[in-house]
Design a protein around this motif. Structure first.
Motif, PDB file in Angstrom:
ATOM      1  N   THR A  20       0.852  -1.034   0.054  1.00 49.43           N
ATOM      2  CA  THR A  20      -0.082   0.021  -0.060  1.00 49.43           C
ATOM      3  C   THR A  20       0.840   1.292  -0.012  1.00 49.43           C
ATOM      4  OG1 THR A  20      -1.560  -1.174   1.164  1.00 49.43           O
ATOM      5  CG2 THR A  20      -1.960   1.155   1.095  1.00 49.43           C
ATOM      6  N   ILE A  21       0.633   2.247  -0.928  1.00 48.91           N
ATOM      7  CA  ILE A  21       1.487   3.187  -1.002  1.00 48.91           C
ATOM      8  C   ILE A  21       0.572   4.520  -1.306  1.00 48.91           C
ATOM      9  CG2 ILE A  21       3.139   4.480  -2.643  1.00 48.91           C
ATOM     10  CD1 ILE A  21       3.684   1.718  -3.509  1.00 48.91           C
ATOM     11  N   GLN A  22       0.969   5.427  -0.297  1.00 53.89           N
ATOM     12  CA  GLN A  22       0.170   6.758  -0.415  1.00 53.89           C
ATOM     13  C   GLN A  22       1.044   7.851  -0.767  1.00 53.89           C
ATOM     14  OE1 GLN A  22      -1.497   8.151   3.230  1.00 53.89           O
ATOM     15  NE2 GLN A  22      -2.780   9.401   2.318  1.00 53.89           N
ATOM     16  N   GLY A  23       0.730   8.477  -2.163  1.00 57.68           N
ATOM     17  CA  GLY A  23       1.749   9.310  -2.794  1.00 57.68           C
ATOM     18  C   GLY A  23       1.217  10.260  -3.994  1.00 57.68           C
ATOM     19  N   ILE A  24       1.755  10.488  -4.810  1.00 60.02           N
ATOM     20  CA  ILE A  24       1.199  11.548  -5.850  1.00 60.02           C
ATOM     21  C   ILE A  24       1.639  10.733  -7.230  1.00 60.02           C
ATOM     22  CG2 ILE A  24       0.985  13.656  -7.004  1.00 60.02           C
ATOM     23  CD1 ILE A  24       1.239  15.020  -4.166  1.00 60.02           C
ATOM     24  N   VAL A  25       0.942  10.548  -7.924  1.00 62.20           N
ATOM     25  CA  VAL A  25       1.402  10.264  -9.495  1.00 62.20           C
ATOM     26  C   VAL A  25       2.039  11.671  -9.800  1.00 62.20           C
ATOM     27  CG1 VAL A  25       1.160   9.489 -11.723  1.00 62.20           C
ATOM     28  CG2 VAL A  25      -0.027   8.380  -9.855  1.00 62.20           C
ATOM     29  N   SER A  26       3.508  11.702 -10.002  1.00 62.28           N
ATOM     30  CA  SER A  26       3.905  12.978 -10.265  1.00 62.28           C
ATOM     31  C   SER A  26       4.675  12.940 -11.659  1.00 62.28           C
ATOM     32  CB  SER A  26       5.134  13.029  -9.399  1.00 62.28           C
ATOM     33  OG  SER A  26       6.322  12.157  -9.671  1.00 62.28           O
ATOM     34  N   GLU A  27       4.777  11.836 -12.338  1.00 58.75           N
ATOM     35  CA  GLU A  27       5.162  11.807 -13.713  1.00 58.75           C
ATOM     36  C   GLU A  27       4.396  10.886 -14.362  1.00 58.75           C
ATOM     37  OE1 GLU A  27       9.336  10.788 -15.838  1.00 58.75           O
ATOM     38  OE2 GLU A  27       9.310  10.973 -13.765  1.00 58.75           O
ATOM     39  N   TRP A  28       4.186  11.335 -15.517  1.00 57.95           N
ATOM     40  CA  TRP A  28       3.499  10.334 -16.625  1.00 57.95           C
ATOM     41  C   TRP A  28       4.324  10.622 -17.931  1.00 57.95           C
ATOM     42  CZ3 TRP A  28       0.702  12.006 -21.348  1.00 57.95           C
ATOM     43  CH2 TRP A  28       0.103  10.903 -22.093  1.00 57.95           C
ATOM     44  N   ALA A  29       4.971   9.484 -18.457  1.00 60.01           N
ATOM     45  CA  ALA A  29       5.702   9.441 -19.545  1.00 60.01           C
ATOM     46  C   ALA A  29       5.336   8.324 -20.521  1.00 60.01           C
ATOM     47  CB  ALA A  29       7.371   9.235 -18.900  1.00 60.01           C
ATOM     48  N   PRO A  30       4.756   8.919 -21.650  1.00 56.38           N
ATOM     49  CA  PRO A  30       4.329   8.101 -22.662  1.00 56.38           C
ATOM     50  C   PRO A  30       5.553   7.710 -23.576  1.00 56.38           C
ATOM     51  CG  PRO A  30       3.596  10.340 -23.354  1.00 56.38           C
ATOM     52  CD  PRO A  30       4.360  10.494 -21.881  1.00 56.38           C
ATOM     53  N   GLY A  31       5.821   6.706 -24.016  1.00 59.50           N
ATOM     54  CA  GLY A  31       6.826   6.235 -24.847  1.00 59.50           C
ATOM     55  C   GLY A  31       6.590   6.656 -26.300  1.00 59.50           C
ATOM     56  N   GLU A  32       7.555   6.215 -26.996  1.00 61.08           N
ATOM     57  CA  GLU A  32       7.400   6.705 -28.513  1.00 61.08           C
ATOM     58  C   GLU A  32       6.601   5.485 -29.021  1.00 61.08           C
ATOM     59  OE1 GLU A  32      11.079   6.749 -30.477  1.00 61.08           O
ATOM     60  OE2 GLU A  32      11.875   8.318 -29.240  1.00 61.08           O
ATOM     61  N   HIS A  33       5.463   5.953 -29.804  1.00 60.13           N
ATOM     62  CA  HIS A  33       4.630   5.053 -30.417  1.00 60.13           C
ATOM     63  C   HIS A  33       4.991   4.821 -31.717  1.00 60.13           C
ATOM     64  CE1 HIS A  33       0.808   3.328 -31.200  1.00 60.13           C
ATOM     65  NE2 HIS A  33       0.628   3.766 -32.187  1.00 60.13           N
ATOM     66  N   THR A  34       4.847   3.448 -32.164  1.00 59.81           N
ATOM     67  CA  THR A  34       5.181   2.930 -33.349  1.00 59.81           C
ATOM     68  C   THR A  34       3.698   2.302 -33.716  1.00 59.81           C
ATOM     69  OG1 THR A  34       7.416   2.424 -32.688  1.00 59.81           O
ATOM     70  CG2 THR A  34       6.610   1.214 -34.620  1.00 59.81           C
ATOM     71  N   PRO A  35       3.276   2.466 -35.034  1.00 58.95           N
ATOM     72  CA  PRO A  35       2.050   1.732 -35.552  1.00 58.95           C
ATOM     73  C   PRO A  35       2.057   0.115 -35.524  1.00 58.95           C
ATOM     74  CG  PRO A  35       2.783   3.651 -36.781  1.00 58.95           C
ATOM     75  CD  PRO A  35       3.690   3.384 -35.986  1.00 58.95           C
ATOM     76  N   GLY A  36       1.251  -0.330 -34.953  1.00 58.46           N
ATOM     77  CA  GLY A  36       1.251  -1.784 -35.010  1.00 58.46           C
ATOM     78  C   GLY A  36       1.791  -2.302 -33.416  1.00 58.46           C
ATOM     79  N   GLU A  37       2.040  -1.370 -32.595  1.00 55.20           N
ATOM     80  CA  GLU A  37       2.677  -1.740 -31.101  1.00 55.20           C
ATOM     81  C   GLU A  37       1.983  -0.662 -30.379  1.00 55.20           C
ATOM     82  OE1 GLU A  37       6.774  -1.091 -30.904  1.00 55.20           O
ATOM     83  OE2 GLU A  37       7.452  -2.421 -32.426  1.00 55.20           O
ATOM     84  N   LEU A  38       1.693  -1.302 -28.995  1.00 58.71           N
ATOM     85  CA  LEU A  38       1.034  -0.665 -27.919  1.00 58.71           C
ATOM     86  C   LEU A  38       1.959   0.358 -27.243  1.00 58.71           C
ATOM     87  CD1 LEU A  38      -0.895  -3.615 -26.402  1.00 58.71           C
ATOM     88  CD2 LEU A  38      -2.055  -1.982 -27.755  1.00 58.71           C
ATOM     89  N   LEU A  39       1.059   1.383 -27.004  1.00 58.14           N
ATOM     90  CA  LEU A  39       2.100   2.430 -26.428  1.00 58.14           C
ATOM     91  C   LEU A  39       2.417   2.337 -25.130  1.00 58.14           C
ATOM     92  CD1 LEU A  39       3.159   5.546 -26.635  1.00 58.14           C
ATOM     93  CD2 LEU A  39       0.726   6.275 -25.720  1.00 58.14           C
ATOM     94  N   ASP A  40       3.790   2.282 -24.619  1.00 60.17           N
ATOM     95  CA  ASP A  40       3.945   2.261 -23.131  1.00 60.17           C
ATOM     96  C   ASP A  40       3.875   3.540 -22.410  1.00 60.17           C
ATOM     97  OD1 ASP A  40       4.965  -0.348 -22.779  1.00 60.17           O
ATOM     98  OD2 ASP A  40       6.769   0.023 -23.966  1.00 60.17           O
ATOM     99  N   CYS A  41       3.250   3.672 -21.324  1.00 55.48           N
ATOM    100  CA  CYS A  41       3.222   4.773 -20.545  1.00 55.48           C
ATOM    101  C   CYS A  41       3.611   4.434 -19.037  1.00 55.48           C
ATOM    102  CB  CYS A  41       1.740   5.355 -20.493  1.00 55.48           C
ATOM    103  SG  CYS A  41       1.063   5.804 -21.987  1.00 55.48           S
TER     104      CYS A  41
END
Length: 175
Positions: free
Chosen positions: A108-129
């Motif tokens: 259990t963690i109490q904190g703030i999502v401070s960073e959202w970093a989407p990866g590079e998107h390549t067609p045909g692949e799912l985006l990593d975030c």
């Protein structure tokens, strides 16, 4: 006796106050926060070298998780949610390879999502975030129902193996 081999088989991250808020189908990876003691470097003027003294404190915790695709829940509630810190459950199932028993793990963690970093998107692949939590004020680790570790900034406790490592400091301060 030799230590058992525990293999992580499944993981999930969800808001602790909403058990239906599972990422079990989209989570790609989960990083439990590192546990590191605070150090104070000292080089004495008459000494023969430097020493890093360990203090009864923990360095800042920074848990992480990554999902495939966009996590709209995190984006809609990015950072503060109505001025309140989010409480998260990082869950895993471990397989004990000696006994073949499945062992539950909960953090259990109490904190703030401070960073959202989407990866590079390549067609045909799912985006990593990637998502990083900071300003963590509470974290615990429970394996198979046993509290292994618990730490609270405002509660001023640090329990490890059932022992409150900070109890004597609170007593010394009269708190």
């Amino acid at each position: 006796m030799a230590q058992d081999i525990l293999i992580i088989e499944e993981v999930d991250v969800r808001r602790a106050d909403d058990p239906d808020d599972t990422r079990v189908f989209s989570i790609n990876k989960m990083g439990l926060p590192s546990l590191k003691r605070k150090e104070a470097e000292h080089t004495p003027g008459g000494g023969v070298g430097t020493i890093n003294f360990l203090l009864p404190m923990a360095d800042a915790f920074e848990p992480k998780f990554a999902v495939k695709g966009l996590d709209l829940d995190v984006l809609r509630k990015f950072g503060f949610t109505a001025g309140v810190f989010d409480k998260w459950t990082f869950a895993a199932s471990l397989r004990n390879k000696r006994t073949n028993k499945l062992v539950p793990v909960r953090t259990t963690i109490q904190g703030i999502v401070s960073e959202w970093a989407p990866g590079e998107h390549t067609p045909g692949e799912l985006l990593d975030c990637d998502h990083t939590l900071k300003e963590v004020r509470y974290v615990d680790l429970v394996i198979d129902g046993e509290e292994i570790f618990a730490w609270s900034f405002y509660g001023r406790f640090w329990r490890s193996g059932g022992v409150d490592l900070f109890a004597e400091y609170r007593t010394a301060l009269g708190a």
